[in-house]
Design an enzyme around this catalytic site. Structure first.
Site, PDB file in Angstrom:
ATOM      1  N   ASP A   1       0.752  -1.168  -0.004  1.00 49.27           N
ATOM      2  CA  ASP A   1       0.132  -0.045  -0.020  1.00 49.27           C
ATOM      3  C   ASP A   1       0.950   1.340  -0.069  1.00 49.27           C
ATOM      4  OD1 ASP A   1      -2.777   1.163   0.469  1.00 49.27           O
ATOM      5  OD2 ASP A   1      -1.696   1.968   2.472  1.00 49.27           O
TER       6      ASP A   1
ATOM      7  N   GLU B   1      14.467 -15.323  -0.645  1.00 50.57           N
ATOM      8  CA  GLU B   1      15.129 -16.460   0.328  1.00 50.57           C
ATOM      9  C   GLU B   1      13.988 -17.587   0.284  1.00 50.57           C
ATOM     10  OE1 GLU B   1      15.492 -14.587   4.213  1.00 50.57           O
ATOM     11  OE2 GLU B   1      17.113 -13.218   3.542  1.00 50.57           O
TER      12      GLU B   1
END
Length: 534
Positions: free
Chosen positions: A221, A270
């Site tokens: 956002d 990751e």
């Protein structure tokens, strides 16, 4: 208080989530769920996570690839959950962390990925950090995590600068000890100071918390708003709302945001399963948006330039070309969107259901990823007659700001022909639904070949199975009469007539789908899009 799972275990989206080819997000159809208006499981009139979970089969049957959930975190709800008090807790109105865990698991079992909102520009004024900052007073370490400043004027009675809130009025609020704090949105939404390392650390931790729970990505956002210009300089311009999205401002689209997203990309990478970041970035140009999508930053950004384009062939072609041209150098997919929880539904913006259906087929034929807002597959219009006393959009209560009509696109969607809320829930709905929505419900439209729901289902099935649709970075424009867009993608041709009259256009092959009935394959009706195999 932050909720915890009794028996915490991480999800591996690659192992437990939906299987898919590399780069699933490059051509994904992502469905936005606004949880409070999607489905209500507990009968309190407000949608919740269990309601979403129960309706996931609808999304599977529709044919989308992923679901994006608007905020469900602990919040006083001053701005429909975009004022977050605790980023690791589910607001009781939506359920519990166990409900979120079950929803993610069920979605993965149905072949759906899950993207959640993260709100890093600001928090709630009820967030522990901000409450402690108020208690500690001027010069305290906690105040440094926000933008607290002394005021101007003889006694500090004037705001520190001339910035205006997106919701109208000054972007500053004064606290009892005399200092002012910055909020680019509502006063209940103080902006974080992203110059402070603790803010960076906290959000890296928040990302890992949800990635460990199994989410497949984040919609970010106000991704363009985190970094403010040094010294918070005056803008020197009144009516600042008119500048949003038209130029780089001292509080929006500053170059420093990109360092943040490079660090976030490292975290996403990751985790197995290609977790993604999606930027809500209002920028002056498609080229500026593309900067958020360089190979070491985010994966997608909302295409607001396309969303803001009217039903006009020339303007649409320019927006399509500009979008594709801007994304190509950074190797990112272009995204396409017609509606969301912040704008008037496109059926109403474009002026008719026929245009809305035609716009949907045009969008779904373009190369890249598509976002579908809940209810657009039903052809829902904007609800324009809501009485003032039921409105909840904070912009509505600040008359010098936006028009405050976002409630009209947030009315709970209809599932059945009957019932007090047309299947939304047993306890009515938090915003009143028009009576004519019974005929627009999922139940009423299912199995009707002329319905908008079946048009979307058919289009998504063709898109999924076609070797030519989905990912890509270009279209081959074809000669067409004025007011008509026509392009080829391999053995597929799409033509959209944006005029109010039928247009003669020789059929290039076999009709696959049409947004309106065809009586002559060589005659393209007004406000109609047709797909062919060429």
């Amino acid at each position: 208080m932050t909720q915890h799972l009794a028996d915490p275990a991480t999800h591996d989206a690659a192992a437990e989530g939906p299987a898919g080819r590399t780069g699933w997000w490059r051509d994904a159809v992502i469905y936005q769920v606004y949880p409070r208006s999607f489905a209500d499981a507990d009968g309190d009139g407000m949608g919740d996570l269990e309601g979403v979970r129960a309706r996931l089969p609808h999304l599977r049957d529709l044919g989308v690839d992923a679901v994006w959930l608007s905020p469900f975190y602990a919040s006083p709800q001053a701005d429909a959950g975009y004022d977050v008090a605790d980023y690791r807790t589910i607001d009781p109105m939506f359920g519990t962390l166990h409900d979120a865990d079950a929803l993610i698991r069920d979605a993965h079992a149905l072949g759906l990925r899950v993207i959640t909102d993260v709100v890093p520009n600001h928090c709630s004024d009820q967030h522990d950090w901000f409450r402690q900052a108020l208690r500690e007073g001027p010069g305290s370490p906690l105040r440094a995590r926000f933008h607290f400043r002394p005021g101007r004027g003889t006694d500090g009675e004037l705001p520190p600068n001339d910035w205006e809130s997106v919701f109208g009025g000054p972007a500053w609020t004064r606290v009892p000890d005399g200092e002012w704090y910055l909020h680019l949105f509502a006063p209940q939404q103080p902006d974080f100071n992203w110059e402070h390392p603790a803010v960076h650390d906290e959000f890296r931790s928040i990302l890992r918390f949800w990635l460990d729970l199994g989410v497949d990505g984040f919609r970010i956002d106000v991704a363009h708003g985190l970094v403010k210009a040094d010294g918070l300089p005056d803008l020197g311009h009144s009516e600042q709302l008119k500048l949003l999205g038209n130029q780089v401002l001292p509080f929006f689209d500053q170059d420093g945001v990109h360092e943040i997203y490079r660090s976030w990309r490292a975290i996403l990478d990751e985790y197995a399963g290609e977790r993604i970041g999606v930027a809500e970035a209002w920028t002056p140009s498609a080229e500026r948006t593309a900067l958020y999508l360089r190979p070491d930053e985010l994966h997608q950004a909302f295409n607001f330039h396309y969303l803001g384009t009217g039903w006009d062939a020339g303007a649409l072609r320019a927006a399509i070309d500009d979008s594709l041209d801007a994304m190509r150098p950074v190797g990112a997919p272009t995204t396409w969107v017609l509606s969301n929880h912040d704008v008037v539904r496109h059926r109403t913006r474009f002026g008719s259901l026929a245009r809305a259906r035609a716009a949907a087929l045009l969008m779904l034929a373009l190369p890249g990823s598509v976002y579908v807002y809940q209810g657009e597959e039903l052809g829902l219009p904007e609800v324009t007659g809501l009485p003032d006393e039921v409105r909840q959009d904070p912009a509505f209560f600040r008359g010098d700001g936006q028009d405050g009509l976002r409630d009209g696109c947030r009315v709970p969607i209809p599932w059945t022909r009957n019932g007090s809320s047309y299947g939304f829930g047993s306890g009515g709905s938090w915003l009143p639904q028009p009576a004519e929505w019974a005929g627009l419900s999922v139940e009423a439209q299912t199995g009707d070949p002329a319905s908008t729901l079946e048009l979307y289902r058919g289009a998504l099935a063709v898109r999924r199975d076609s070797p030519w649709l989905g990912a890509g970075d270009a279209v081959e424009w074809l000669a067409a009469p004025e007011g008509v867009l026509a392009f080829r993608r391999g053995g597929f041709v799409c033509a959209a007539n944006t005029t109010g009259a039928p247009v003669r256009l020789p059929a290039p092959g076999t009709v696959l789908l049409s947004s309106a009935p065809l009586t002559d394959p060589d005659l393209l009706p007004a406000d109609t899009t047709v797909w062919w195999t060429a």
